[in-house]
Design an enzyme around this catalytic site. Structure first.
Site, PDB file in Angstrom:
ATOM      1  N   THR A  10       0.954  -1.263  -0.141  1.00 57.91           N
ATOM      2  CA  THR A  10      -0.006  -0.021  -0.009  1.00 57.91           C
ATOM      3  C   THR A  10       0.797   1.188   0.021  1.00 57.91           C
ATOM      4  OG1 THR A  10      -0.124  -0.167   2.484  1.00 57.91           O
ATOM      5  CG2 THR A  10      -1.830  -1.079   1.177  1.00 57.91           C
ATOM      6  N   ALA A  81       7.706  -2.954   3.038  1.00 56.85           N
ATOM      7  CA  ALA A  81       7.109  -2.701   4.417  1.00 56.85           C
ATOM      8  C   ALA A  81       8.309  -2.165   5.458  1.00 56.85           C
ATOM      9  CB  ALA A  81       6.381  -3.649   4.943  1.00 56.85           C
ATOM     10  N   ALA A  82       8.043  -0.997   5.921  1.00 56.45           N
ATOM     11  CA  ALA A  82       8.783  -0.410   7.185  1.00 56.45           C
ATOM     12  C   ALA A  82       8.243   0.876   7.894  1.00 56.45           C
ATOM     13  CB  ALA A  82      10.134   0.001   6.441  1.00 56.45           C
ATOM     14  N   SER A  84       8.967   3.812   7.878  1.00 55.33           N
ATOM     15  CA  SER A  84       9.992   4.417   6.812  1.00 55.33           C
ATOM     16  C   SER A  84      10.149   6.195   6.920  1.00 55.33           C
ATOM     17  CB  SER A  84       9.242   4.526   5.369  1.00 55.33           C
ATOM     18  OG  SER A  84       8.361   5.322   5.038  1.00 55.33           O
ATOM     19  N   THR A 125      18.790   1.284   2.235  1.00 47.89           N
ATOM     20  CA  THR A 125      18.559   2.915   2.051  1.00 47.89           C
ATOM     21  C   THR A 125      19.924   3.547   2.207  1.00 47.89           C
ATOM     22  OG1 THR A 125      17.794   4.695   3.131  1.00 47.89           O
ATOM     23  CG2 THR A 125      17.756   2.969   4.509  1.00 47.89           C
ATOM     24  N   GLU A 127      20.105   6.246   3.733  1.00 44.05           N
ATOM     25  CA  GLU A 127      20.013   6.575   5.104  1.00 44.05           C
ATOM     26  C   GLU A 127      21.243   5.832   5.879  1.00 44.05           C
ATOM     27  OE1 GLU A 127      18.507   9.404   6.102  1.00 44.05           O
ATOM     28  OE2 GLU A 127      18.725   9.336   8.291  1.00 44.05           O
ATOM     29  N   TYR A 149      16.293   4.857  12.669  1.00 45.51           N
ATOM     30  CA  TYR A 149      15.748   4.235  11.276  1.00 45.51           C
ATOM     31  C   TYR A 149      16.925   3.692  10.750  1.00 45.51           C
ATOM     32  CZ  TYR A 149      14.366   4.061   6.322  1.00 45.51           C
ATOM     33  OH  TYR A 149      14.154   3.663   5.089  1.00 45.51           O
ATOM     34  N   LYS A 153      17.921  -0.364   9.857  1.00 43.20           N
ATOM     35  CA  LYS A 153      17.907  -0.618   8.315  1.00 43.20           C
ATOM     36  C   LYS A 153      19.405  -1.329   8.076  1.00 43.20           C
ATOM     37  CE  LYS A 153      14.340   0.343   5.915  1.00 43.20           C
ATOM     38  NZ  LYS A 153      13.666  -0.466   4.859  1.00 43.20           N
ATOM     39  N   ARG A 184       3.930   9.869  -3.250  1.00 36.98           N
ATOM     40  CA  ARG A 184       4.965   9.981  -1.981  1.00 36.98           C
ATOM     41  C   ARG A 184       4.043  10.194  -0.807  1.00 36.98           C
ATOM     42  NH1 ARG A 184       9.315   8.238   0.670  1.00 36.98           N
ATOM     43  NH2 ARG A 184      11.189   9.635   0.265  1.00 36.98           N
TER      44      ARG A 184
HETATM   45  P1  NAP Z   1       5.971   4.025   2.511  1.00 35.74           P
HETATM   46  O1  NAP Z   1       5.266   4.688   1.342  1.00 35.74           O
HETATM   47  O2  NAP Z   1       5.924   4.544   3.725  1.00 35.74           O
HETATM   48  O3  NAP Z   1       5.313   2.715   2.588  1.00 35.74           O
HETATM   49  C1  NAP Z   1       5.640   1.888   3.747  1.00 35.74           C
HETATM   50  C2  NAP Z   1       4.853   0.500   3.572  1.00 35.74           C
HETATM   51  O4  NAP Z   1       4.964  -0.052   4.922  1.00 35.74           O
HETATM   52  C3  NAP Z   1       3.091   0.966   3.710  1.00 35.74           C
HETATM   53  O5  NAP Z   1       2.494   0.112   2.736  1.00 35.74           O
HETATM   54  C4  NAP Z   1       2.870   0.784   5.039  1.00 35.74           C
HETATM   55  O6  NAP Z   1       1.641   0.171   5.255  1.00 35.74           O
HETATM   56  C5  NAP Z   1       3.770  -0.797   5.535  1.00 35.74           C
HETATM   57  N1  NAP Z   1       4.207  -0.873   6.894  1.00 35.74           N
HETATM   58  C6  NAP Z   1       4.355  -0.021   7.807  1.00 35.74           C
HETATM   59  N2  NAP Z   1       4.398  -0.691   8.972  1.00 35.74           N
HETATM   60  C7  NAP Z   1       4.030  -1.828   8.803  1.00 35.74           C
HETATM   61  C8  NAP Z   1       4.164  -2.892   9.588  1.00 35.74           C
HETATM   62  N3  NAP Z   1       4.159  -2.909  10.966  1.00 35.74           N
HETATM   63  N4  NAP Z   1       3.355  -4.096   9.394  1.00 35.74           N
HETATM   64  C9  NAP Z   1       2.965  -4.292   7.586  1.00 35.74           C
HETATM   65  N5  NAP Z   1       3.440  -3.191   6.845  1.00 35.74           N
HETATM   66  C10 NAP Z   1       3.660  -2.001   7.431  1.00 35.74           C
HETATM   67  O7  NAP Z   1       7.458   3.608   2.015  1.00 35.74           O
HETATM   68  P2  NAP Z   1       8.318   3.743   0.702  1.00 35.74           P
HETATM   69  O8  NAP Z   1       8.640   5.168   0.237  1.00 35.74           O
HETATM   70  O9  NAP Z   1       7.328   2.881  -0.381  1.00 35.74           O
HETATM   71  O10 NAP Z   1       9.458   2.856   0.767  1.00 35.74           O
HETATM   72  C11 NAP Z   1       9.399   1.471   0.580  1.00 35.74           C
HETATM   73  C12 NAP Z   1      10.635   0.860   1.248  1.00 35.74           C
HETATM   74  O11 NAP Z   1      11.814   1.434   0.624  1.00 35.74           O
HETATM   75  C13 NAP Z   1      10.621   1.104   2.989  1.00 35.74           C
HETATM   76  O12 NAP Z   1      11.213   0.102   3.618  1.00 35.74           O
HETATM   77  C14 NAP Z   1      11.545   2.149   3.110  1.00 35.74           C
HETATM   78  O13 NAP Z   1      12.323   2.418   4.469  1.00 35.74           O
HETATM   79  C15 NAP Z   1      12.553   1.839   1.813  1.00 35.74           C
HETATM   80  N6  NAP Z   1      13.256   3.140   1.242  1.00 35.74           N
HETATM   81  C16 NAP Z   1      12.538   4.102   0.781  1.00 35.74           C
HETATM   82  C17 NAP Z   1      13.157   5.290  -0.069  1.00 35.74           C
HETATM   83  C18 NAP Z   1      12.241   6.226  -0.450  1.00 35.74           C
HETATM   84  O14 NAP Z   1      13.053   7.352  -1.121  1.00 35.74           O
HETATM   85  N7  NAP Z   1      11.122   6.229  -0.701  1.00 35.74           N
HETATM   86  C19 NAP Z   1      14.724   5.112   0.044  1.00 35.74           C
HETATM   87  C20 NAP Z   1      15.222   4.035   0.407  1.00 35.74           C
HETATM   88  C21 NAP Z   1      14.688   2.978   1.065  1.00 35.74           C
HETATM   89  P3  NAP Z   1       0.294   1.370   5.647  1.00 35.74           P
HETATM   90  O15 NAP Z   1      -0.019   1.666   4.208  1.00 35.74           O
HETATM   91  O16 NAP Z   1      -0.852   0.476   6.484  1.00 35.74           O
HETATM   92  O17 NAP Z   1       0.927   2.553   6.536  1.00 35.74           O
HETATM   93  O1  G4F Z   2      11.810  13.678   2.914  1.00 37.94           O
HETATM   94  P1  G4F Z   2      12.604  13.302   4.239  1.00 37.94           P
HETATM   95  O2  G4F Z   2      11.929  13.102   5.296  1.00 37.94           O
HETATM   96  O3  G4F Z   2      13.583  12.013   3.746  1.00 37.94           O
HETATM   97  P2  G4F Z   2      14.538  11.241   4.415  1.00 37.94           P
HETATM   98  O4  G4F Z   2      14.914  11.544   5.848  1.00 37.94           O
HETATM   99  O5  G4F Z   2      15.922  11.693   3.596  1.00 37.94           O
HETATM  100  O6  G4F Z   2      14.212   9.883   4.298  1.00 37.94           O
HETATM  101  C1  G4F Z   2      13.586   9.294   2.808  1.00 37.94           C
HETATM  102  O7  G4F Z   2      14.600   9.058   2.375  1.00 37.94           O
HETATM  103  C2  G4F Z   2      15.364   7.650   2.942  1.00 37.94           C
HETATM  104  C3  G4F Z   2      16.647   7.336   1.881  1.00 37.94           C
HETATM  105  O8  G4F Z   2      17.675   8.211   2.100  1.00 37.94           O
HETATM  106  C4  G4F Z   2      14.524   6.497   3.030  1.00 37.94           C
HETATM  107  F1  G4F Z   2      15.394   5.581   3.366  1.00 37.94           F
HETATM  108  C5  G4F Z   2      13.454   6.919   4.002  1.00 37.94           C
HETATM  109  O9  G4F Z   2      12.454   5.969   4.167  1.00 37.94           O
HETATM  110  C6  G4F Z   2      12.821   8.334   3.432  1.00 37.94           C
HETATM  111  O10 G4F Z   2      11.922   7.718   2.184  1.00 37.94           O
HETATM  112  O11 G4F Z   2      13.831  14.262   4.531  1.00 37.94           O
HETATM  113  C7  G4F Z   2      14.610  14.799   3.676  1.00 37.94           C
HETATM  114  C8  G4F Z   2      15.732  16.014   4.177  1.00 37.94           C
HETATM  115  C9  G4F Z   2      15.951  16.062   5.393  1.00 37.94           C
HETATM  116  O12 G4F Z   2      17.378  16.248   5.569  1.00 37.94           O
HETATM  117  C10 G4F Z   2      15.340  16.657   6.613  1.00 37.94           C
HETATM  118  O13 G4F Z   2      15.898  17.000   7.726  1.00 37.94           O
HETATM  119  O14 G4F Z   2      14.694  16.907   4.314  1.00 37.94           O
HETATM  120  C11 G4F Z   2      14.731  17.760   5.508  1.00 37.94           C
HETATM  121  N1  G4F Z   2      13.877  18.528   5.924  1.00 37.94           N
HETATM  122  C12 G4F Z   2      13.765  19.992   6.130  1.00 37.94           C
HETATM  123  N2  G4F Z   2      12.609  20.380   6.409  1.00 37.94           N
HETATM  124  C13 G4F Z   2      12.563  17.936   6.010  1.00 37.94           C
HETATM  125  C14 G4F Z   2      11.806  19.324   6.394  1.00 37.94           C
HETATM  126  N3  G4F Z   2      12.050  17.008   5.965  1.00 37.94           N
HETATM  127  C15 G4F Z   2      10.848  16.694   6.240  1.00 37.94           C
HETATM  128  N4  G4F Z   2      10.210  15.474   6.329  1.00 37.94           N
HETATM  129  N5  G4F Z   2       9.891  17.608   6.640  1.00 37.94           N
HETATM  130  C16 G4F Z   2      10.288  19.006   6.803  1.00 37.94           C
HETATM  131  O15 G4F Z   2       9.610  19.954   7.082  1.00 37.94           O
END
Ligand code: NAP
Ligand code: G4F
Length: 337
Positions: A10, A81-82, A84, A125, A127, A149, A153, A184
């Site tokens: 989801t 899932a995470a 996240s 990630t 991160e 986080y 990871k 997003r």
């Molecule tokens: P997201 O939109 O936040 O989706 C997270 C998913 O995990 C949702 O389907 C959520 O379900 C599910 N989930 C959370 N807690 C759970 C639990 N306890 N049991 C079962 N399901 C659970 O994240 P995303 O951006 O798609 O990222 C996908 C994965 O890639 C994550 O593991 C994230 O850490 C990793 N990642 C993301 C990025 C990025 O930039 N997007 C980069 C590097 C790694 P609900 O819909 O119920 O909340």
């Molecule tokens: O968009 P963010 O919350 O993403 P962040 O922390 O980089 O994490 C995302 O990317 C990771 C991959 O590197 C994933 F693993 C993780 O699951 C997620 O998808 O924040 C990005 C940057 C940070 O430096 C934060 O301090 O934006 C800065 N920021 C500044 N103002 C903010 C804000 N972030 C958020 N969320 N909200 C603010 O108002």
């Protein structure tokens, strides 16, 4: 026909990956956790919700993990899932460790016991690089996570490598840099910006309130990145890969790109928490800074080197950060009409 199981179906990546696999002819199963009001809005937006086989699944329930792996005859398992959201991981550190760390070994161990032939993908990630030890970051760069986080990871990442090496499992880990899209989550900085600017472009008056504008991220488009996940599992030998664009951008510049896509001309003024941005054309204040959105420890710079993925997987990101900001800003503008 192959069968895939996706945890986090989801979420942003789960929805794009499910669409990609359905388009390739897969039977797609997805794990969803129980919530009071089921929300499959992303899958509905992509028009695929009806084609998915849903299963109850929670990362914190080892028995359920074991049962679903026994029930579904899967060729590929994508663990997306995470918990996240990095910011929340300081508020829920133990839960984050369970969901993003321990659950990975519970899945791997159930696969090892019940379906050792299943190919496994772990969502690692950038991160994990945190306080970066090398620029740009690649598969061999030393990890130095800066949040609960990131720490959780790192465990998921190393246990995936360990099960691959210990039990010869086809377990791969994708070290993905930030990837975004119109799907997003609204609390992540890119979407927070595009939603707020779209509302301003529709006549609203509330500026977006952000934290650290100097942080730099390597942003790509989620649709490109799920293609890379799939390619990892099609390799004869499992391995770890960085997916990134190789371009890094400050939060401030992402605001500029998104504002320009909505025909605004942002002018930044001031420093620290006194910094603001105003649209030169309308005279409206569009951005403020608040201490509330700064993190206890920051990841200042991320920039990835996707050379290995390019060479071994033939993977290339197709969408630039400017085009991404425009795509998201326009989608939010249209969505608010
Ligand atoms: P997201 O939109 O936040 O989706 C997270 C998913 O995990 C949702 O389907 C959520 O379900 C599910 N989930 C959370 N807690 C759970 C639990 N306890 N049991 C079962 N399901 C659970 O994240 P995303 O951006 O798609 O990222 C996908 C994965 O890639 C994550 O593991 C994230 O850490 C990793 N990642 C993301 C990025 C990025 O930039 N997007 C980069 C590097 C790694 P609900 O819909 O119920 O909340
Ligand atoms: O968009 P963010 O919350 O993403 P962040 O922390 O980089 O994490 C995302 O990317 C990771 C991959 O590197 C994933 F693993 C993780 O699951 C997620 O998808 O924040 C990005 C940057 C940070 O430096 C934060 O301090 O934006 C800065 N920021 C500044 N103002 C903010 C804000 N972030 C958020 N969320 N909200 C603010 O108002």
């Amino acid at each position: 026909m192959k069968t895939a199981f996706i945890t986090g179906i989801t979420g942003q990546d789960g929805a794009y990956l499910a669409k990609l696999l359905l388009d390739k002819g897969y039977e797609v199963h997805g794990g969803v956790r129980r919530i009071s009001q089921p929300d499959r809005v992303r899958l509905e937006q992509l028009g695929i919700a009806q084609r998915i086989h849903f299963h109850d699944f929670d990362l914190t329930e080892p028995n359920g993990i074991f049962r679903v792996i026994r029930q579904v005859e899967m060729d590929e398992f994508y663990n997306l899932a995470a918990q996240s959201f990095v910011g929340t991981s300081w508020e829920l550190p133990v839960y984050t460790a369970q969901a993003d760390g321990l659950a990975v070994v519970q899945i791997l161990d159930a696969l090892r016991t019940l379906r050792p032939e299943t190919r496994f993908y772990q969502a690692s990630t950038s991160e994990m690089f945190g306080l970066v030890q090398e620029v740009p970051q690649r598969e061999t760069t030393r990890l130095y996570p800066r949040s609960p986080y990131g720490v959780a990871k790192v465990y998921g990442h190393y246990i995936t490598m360990n099960y691959r090496e210990s039990f010869n499992m086809h377990a791969s880990s994708g070290i993905l840099f930030n990837h975004e899209s119109p799907l997003r989550g609204k609390e992540f900085v890119t979407r927070k910006i595009t939603l707020a600017l779209a509302a301003l472009a529709h006549g609203g008056s509330e500026p977006v309130v952000l934290g650290n504008l100097d942080a730099r991220r390597d942003w790509g488009f989620a649709g490109d990145y799920v293609e890379g996940m799939w390619r990892m599992l099609q390799q004869d030998v499992a391995d770890d890969y960085v997916l990134a664009t190789g371009v890094t951008t400050t939060i401030r510049d992402f605001v500029r790109y998104a504002a320009e896509a909505l025909d605004m001309d942002p002018v930044f003024d001031g420093e620290g928490t006194s910094e603001t941005a105003t649209d030169r054309k309308s005279g409206k204040k569009i951005l403020e800074v608040s201490e509330k959105f700064f993190r206890p420890a920051e990841v200042d710079l991320l920039i990835g080197d996707p050379a290995k993925a390019r060479e071994k997987l033939g993977w290339e990101p197709k969408v630039s950060v400017g085009a991404l900001a425009q795509m998201m800003a326009r989608a939010d503008y249209d969505g608010l009409k």
